[in-house]
Design a protein around this motif. Structure first.
Motif, mmCIF file in Angstrom:
data_model
loop_
_atom_site.group_PDB
_atom_site.id
_atom_site.type_symbol
_atom_site.label_atom_id
_atom_site.label_comp_id
_atom_site.label_asym_id
_atom_site.label_seq_id
_atom_site.Cartn_x
_atom_site.Cartn_y
_atom_site.Cartn_z
ATOM 1 N N MET A 112 0.842 -1.360 0.345
ATOM 2 C CA MET A 112 -0.215 0.201 0.069
ATOM 3 C C MET A 112 1.097 1.546 0.073
ATOM 4 O O MET A 112 0.508 1.904 -0.759
ATOM 5 N N ALA A 113 2.466 1.440 0.539
ATOM 6 C CA ALA A 113 2.466 2.500 0.632
ATOM 7 C C ALA A 113 3.175 2.618 -0.760
ATOM 8 O O ALA A 113 3.872 3.687 -0.943
ATOM 9 N N ILE A 114 4.417 1.683 -1.335
ATOM 10 C CA ILE A 114 4.372 1.990 -2.327
ATOM 11 C C ILE A 114 3.397 1.980 -3.350
ATOM 12 O O ILE A 114 3.795 3.354 -4.231
ATOM 13 N N GLN A 115 2.069 2.063 -3.258
ATOM 14 C CA GLN A 115 1.569 2.734 -4.685
ATOM 15 C C GLN A 115 0.765 4.140 -4.111
ATOM 16 O O GLN A 115 0.206 5.035 -4.977
ATOM 17 N N MET A 116 0.821 4.346 -2.832
ATOM 18 C CA MET A 116 0.225 5.447 -2.051
ATOM 19 C C MET A 116 1.530 7.070 -2.753
ATOM 20 O O MET A 116 0.762 7.793 -2.275
ATOM 21 N N ARG A 117 2.373 6.355 -2.398
ATOM 22 C CA ARG A 117 3.957 6.885 -2.946
ATOM 23 C C ARG A 117 3.291 8.169 -4.444
ATOM 24 O O ARG A 117 4.375 8.096 -5.534
ATOM 25 N N GLU A 118 2.485 8.309 -4.658
ATOM 26 C CA GLU A 118 1.815 8.953 -5.828
ATOM 27 C C GLU A 118 2.142 10.549 -5.649
ATOM 28 O O GLU A 118 1.701 11.489 -4.690
ATOM 29 N N ASP A 119 3.186 11.716 -6.709
ATOM 30 C CA ASP A 119 3.049 13.068 -7.262
ATOM 31 C C ASP A 119 1.814 13.332 -6.073
ATOM 32 O O ASP A 119 2.037 14.579 -4.863
ATOM 33 N N PHE A 120 0.599 13.317 -5.930
ATOM 34 C CA PHE A 120 -0.608 13.826 -5.414
ATOM 35 C C PHE A 120 -0.744 14.150 -3.790
ATOM 36 O O PHE A 120 -0.257 14.693 -3.122
ATOM 37 N N LEU A 121 -0.505 12.905 -3.345
ATOM 38 C CA LEU A 121 0.049 12.570 -1.795
ATOM 39 C C LEU A 121 1.083 13.297 -1.558
ATOM 40 O O LEU A 121 1.313 13.556 -0.527
ATOM 41 N N ILE A 122 2.443 12.644 -2.152
ATOM 42 C CA ILE A 122 4.338 13.450 -2.084
ATOM 43 C C ILE A 122 4.374 14.802 -1.897
ATOM 44 O O ILE A 122 4.290 15.419 -1.151
ATOM 45 N N ASP A 123 2.766 15.905 -2.985
ATOM 46 C CA ASP A 123 3.988 16.825 -2.898
ATOM 47 C C ASP A 123 2.986 17.245 -1.577
ATOM 48 O O ASP A 123 3.244 18.696 -0.767
ATOM 49 N N LEU A 124 1.996 16.854 -1.097
ATOM 50 C CA LEU A 124 1.028 17.361 0.611
ATOM 51 C C LEU A 124 1.967 16.496 1.609
ATOM 52 O O LEU A 124 1.185 16.563 2.900
ATOM 53 N N ALA A 148 1.143 2.393 6.509
ATOM 54 C CA ALA A 148 1.426 2.726 5.120
ATOM 55 C C ALA A 148 1.083 4.240 4.950
ATOM 56 O O ALA A 148 2.271 4.620 4.337
ATOM 57 N N LEU A 149 0.354 5.323 5.388
ATOM 58 C CA LEU A 149 0.592 6.759 5.296
ATOM 59 C C LEU A 149 1.397 7.424 5.609
ATOM 60 O O LEU A 149 1.549 8.033 5.764
ATOM 61 N N LEU A 150 1.989 6.620 7.259
ATOM 62 C CA LEU A 150 3.065 6.944 7.883
ATOM 63 C C LEU A 150 4.115 7.228 6.480
ATOM 64 O O LEU A 150 4.738 7.989 7.958
ATOM 65 N N THR A 151 3.984 6.605 6.492
ATOM 66 C CA THR A 151 5.480 6.819 5.304
ATOM 67 C C THR A 151 5.428 7.563 4.681
ATOM 68 O O THR A 151 6.891 8.013 4.480
ATOM 69 N N ILE A 152 4.617 8.262 4.550
ATOM 70 C CA ILE A 152 4.395 9.965 3.951
ATOM 71 C C ILE A 152 4.593 10.655 5.074
ATOM 72 O O ILE A 152 4.371 12.480 4.186
ATOM 73 N N PHE A 153 3.133 10.737 4.999
ATOM 74 C CA PHE A 153 2.828 11.924 6.721
ATOM 75 C C PHE A 153 3.289 10.750 7.742
ATOM 76 O O PHE A 153 2.233 10.688 8.812
ATOM 77 N N PRO A 154 4.080 11.277 8.515
ATOM 78 C CA PRO A 154 4.505 11.097 9.285
ATOM 79 C C PRO A 154 4.701 11.697 10.664
ATOM 80 O O PRO A 154 4.298 10.978 12.077
ATOM 81 N N GLU A 155 4.106 13.211 10.658
ATOM 82 C CA GLU A 155 3.639 13.679 11.823
ATOM 83 C C GLU A 155 2.038 13.961 11.679
ATOM 84 O O GLU A 155 1.557 14.971 12.544
#
Length: 280
Positions: free
Chosen positions: A41-53, A79-86
């Motif tokens: 899930m973490a791999i697929q979540m790492r798309e531009d839309f989410l990374i930019d946020l 999975a979400l914490l890998t992009i939004f740790p805070e």
């Protein structure tokens, strides 16, 4: 900023509520922790839309298929914490999405009628009662799989009007062997059976097709809604494509059962946005 997700196995609707009240939206791939690992899930979540946020989101409210059990919720959260740790992250299941989107902070009964079916009694803040969701083999009354299964049974046994049978053959090129291969040997049999509902909806002016939906909805009411305490006096709302595109039949079946229909929506994401917008 607040990030909201309504996720199924095939797609995810995302909404961002910005600090100035502006709302942006995005549709991406779906996630289901029963079929995907946290890493997948973490791999697929790492798309531009989410990374930019990644550095801007303070709160995340994720509603998803397969997220009823705490261990499955943890998979999605990781999975979400890998992009939004805070970020502060809350994971909930699709029944909560239906309740929040249709009832808001008021009490009522919320139902899902999509490929499958489910329901809950909601007091305006929490789900206080549910009925067993027995899945596409033992349950899912009123859902697309339930309607499609009856349609295919009638096709195999030649118990449907000939004009409907001929139209189905012309449209889908189906035979008994093809049906049984998809249902018993191919993956996602529930999706396959539900896929015939668009055809049935297109032909709902035919008494046979109308009756398939009507009886399925009556069965859903008997197994779900009518089991809730004081259901006759509670507003009943619906989320899902089967309910939305056959709302006329659904309302008739509800009226005949003594059920008060509140609202019927195809997707909960707009209602979820309004629900969480109050938090700003």
């Amino acid at each position: 900023m607040i990030l909201i997700a309504d996720s199924g196995s095939s797609k995810t609707d995302w909404r961002v509520i910005h600090k100035n009240g502006q709302i942006s939206q995005h549709r991406g791939v779906g996630f289901n922790p029963y079929y995907m690992t946290s890493e997948e899930m973490a791999i697929q979540m790492r798309e531009d839309f989410l990374i930019d946020l990644s550095g801007e989101i303070n709160e995340i409210y994720y509603y998803g298929a397969g997220c009823a059990a705490p261990e499955r919720q943890a998979e999605v959260k990781n999975a979400l914490l890998t992009i939004f740790p805070e970020a502060e992250i809350q994971i909930d299941h699709d029944l909560s999405a239906a309740a929040h989107a249709t009832c808001g902070h008021k009490s009522g009964i919320a139902c899902i009628l999509g490929t499958g079916s489910n329901s809950c009694d909601y007091d305006g803040e929490n789900i206080i009662a549910t009925r067993p969701a027995a899945g596409y083999i033992l349950g899912d009354e009123g859902g697309g799989c339930y309607v499609g299964r009856k349609f295919l049974q009638d096709f195999i046994h030649e118990e449907m009007p000939e004009n409907i049978r001929e139209a189905a053959i012309e449209r889908f090129h189906i035979t008994q062997n093809i049906i049984q291969d998809h249902v018993y040997l191919q993956p996602y049999p529930s999706r396959y059976m539900a896929s015939f509902c668009r055809f049935i909806t297109e032909h709902k002016a035919e008494p046979y097709c109308y009756g398939l939906f009507y009886q399925a909805f009556k069965d859903f009411f008997a197994k779900h809604v009518c089991k809730y305490q004081d259901y006759q006096n509670k507003p009943v709302s619906f989320v899902g494509s089967i309910a939305f595109y056959n709302s006329d039949i659904l309302r008739k079946a509800a009226f005949d059962t003594g059920i008060q229909v509140n609202i019927i929506i195809e997707s909960p994401i707009a209602g979820l946005t309004l629900y969480h917008q109050e938090k700003l």
